[in-house]
Design an enzyme around this catalytic site. Structure first.
Site, mmCIF file in Angstrom:
data_model
loop_
_atom_site.group_PDB
_atom_site.id
_atom_site.type_symbol
_atom_site.label_atom_id
_atom_site.label_comp_id
_atom_site.label_asym_id
_atom_site.label_seq_id
_atom_site.Cartn_x
_atom_site.Cartn_y
_atom_site.Cartn_z
ATOM 1 N N TYR A 42 8.030 2.448 62.805
ATOM 2 C CA TYR A 42 9.203 3.316 62.899
ATOM 3 C C TYR A 42 10.457 2.526 63.261
ATOM 4 O O TYR A 42 11.562 3.044 63.208
ATOM 5 C CB TYR A 42 8.936 4.410 63.929
ATOM 6 C CG TYR A 42 9.700 5.684 63.691
ATOM 7 C CD1 TYR A 42 9.874 6.210 62.414
ATOM 8 C CD2 TYR A 42 10.244 6.388 64.768
ATOM 9 C CE1 TYR A 42 10.570 7.390 62.213
ATOM 10 C CE2 TYR A 42 10.937 7.569 64.566
ATOM 11 C CZ TYR A 42 11.098 8.067 63.284
ATOM 12 O OH TYR A 42 11.793 9.238 63.081
ATOM 13 N N LYS A 75 16.628 8.226 67.372
ATOM 14 C CA LYS A 75 16.259 9.622 67.589
ATOM 15 C C LYS A 75 16.448 10.013 69.057
ATOM 16 O O LYS A 75 16.834 11.150 69.373
ATOM 17 C CB LYS A 75 14.806 9.871 67.178
ATOM 18 C CG LYS A 75 14.513 9.634 65.707
ATOM 19 C CD LYS A 75 15.308 10.548 64.816
ATOM 20 C CE LYS A 75 14.871 10.398 63.373
ATOM 21 N NZ LYS A 75 15.669 11.197 62.441
#
Length: 263
Positions: free
Chosen positions: A163, A170
């Site tokens: 990721y 995020k």
């Protein structure tokens, strides 16, 4: 007993940013808004995306359909200018955009470049701030801002393999949601984030090992069914409705309960 109209969005006008195709989470939201009577403005990224998004915009009878590339100076401002000219106001908006260069998404965070990190933060996080600033004067009677972020919980609070820098980005988006909720609350503008589970979208296909992640969700989630775009749309419709008039600053999970289970 008289039928309740609490969940109607009739008369409300909303902007949905981030529909890429009929698998997009933002599309699940647009469908729910339309079904509940809202009038929509929908954006598409470019000519290549237009052939996928235009039929969807037509399906929900979007009255404003405009291009929006967040990297092109002035395009975001043009969207809001058109909304002001046609509607004179905005009741809600949905922000469902995220981007990171492939090498930064798949590589180590410590190897990410300043340019790559800044780009991911600008498109995936600060664009929500920019939209809020432009929406604020159009929400003089209050409104609702919602950001949709796949794997927000899993990627912002836990380390997700492959990721890359999107996890920290995020996390920043979640923090931005809370700060803007505090800043805009006195104007009755609510700000919330929806943290969706492992829903298969075009963006998810860019995450290496996503099928394994989805399998992990299915095996460990308390509820025996993975969340869908329509599930997210239902929650988004609630959040932009008057029923949720005091709901703000929250990170709301639509992940079959995965967030409460130990890894």
């Amino acid at each position: 007993m008289a039928q309740s109209n609490l969940f109607s969005l009739a008369g409300k006008k909303g902007l949905v940013v981030g529909i890429a195709n009929d698998q997009s989470i933002a599309w699940g939201c647009a469908k729910a808004f339309h079904q509940m009577g809202a009038e929509l403005a929908i954006t598409y990224l470019n000519e290549k995306a237009d052939r996928f998004v235009r039929p969807l915009a037509e399906e929900v009878k979007s009255s404003i359909y405009v291009p929006l590339d967040l990297l092109k100076e002035g395009e975001l401002e043009a969207v809001f200018a058109q909304i002001k000219e046609k509607w004179g106001r905005l009741d809600f908006l949905v922000h469902a955009v995220a981007f990171a260069a492939r090498e930064d998404l798949h590589g180590r965070l410590v190897d990410s470049s300043a340019k790559g990190f800044s780009l991911a933060m600008d498109i995936s996080c600060h664009s929500f701030v920019r939209m809020a600033k432009l929406a604020e004067p159009l929400m003089d009677k209050g409104g609702s801002l919602v950001t949709l972020s796949k794997l927000t919980y899993y990627g912002s609070q836990k380390v997700v393999l492959n990721y890359g820098l999107m996890g920290p980005v995020k996390a920043a988006l979640e923090s931005v949601t809370k700060y803007m909720a505090a800043e805009l609350g006195q104007k009755k503008i609510r700000v919330n984030a929806i943290s969706a589970g492992a829903i298969a979208t075009r963006a998810a296909s860019g995450i290496s090992g996503f099928s394994d992640l989805q399998k992990n969700y299915a095996e460990k989630s308390p509820y025996p069914e993975l969340s869908s775009q329509d599930d997210v749309g239902a929650l988004a419709a609630y959040l932009v409705s008057d029923v949720a008039k005091t709901v703000t600053g929250g990170i709301h999970y639509v992940d079959a309960g995965f967030n409460v289970v130990a890894p």
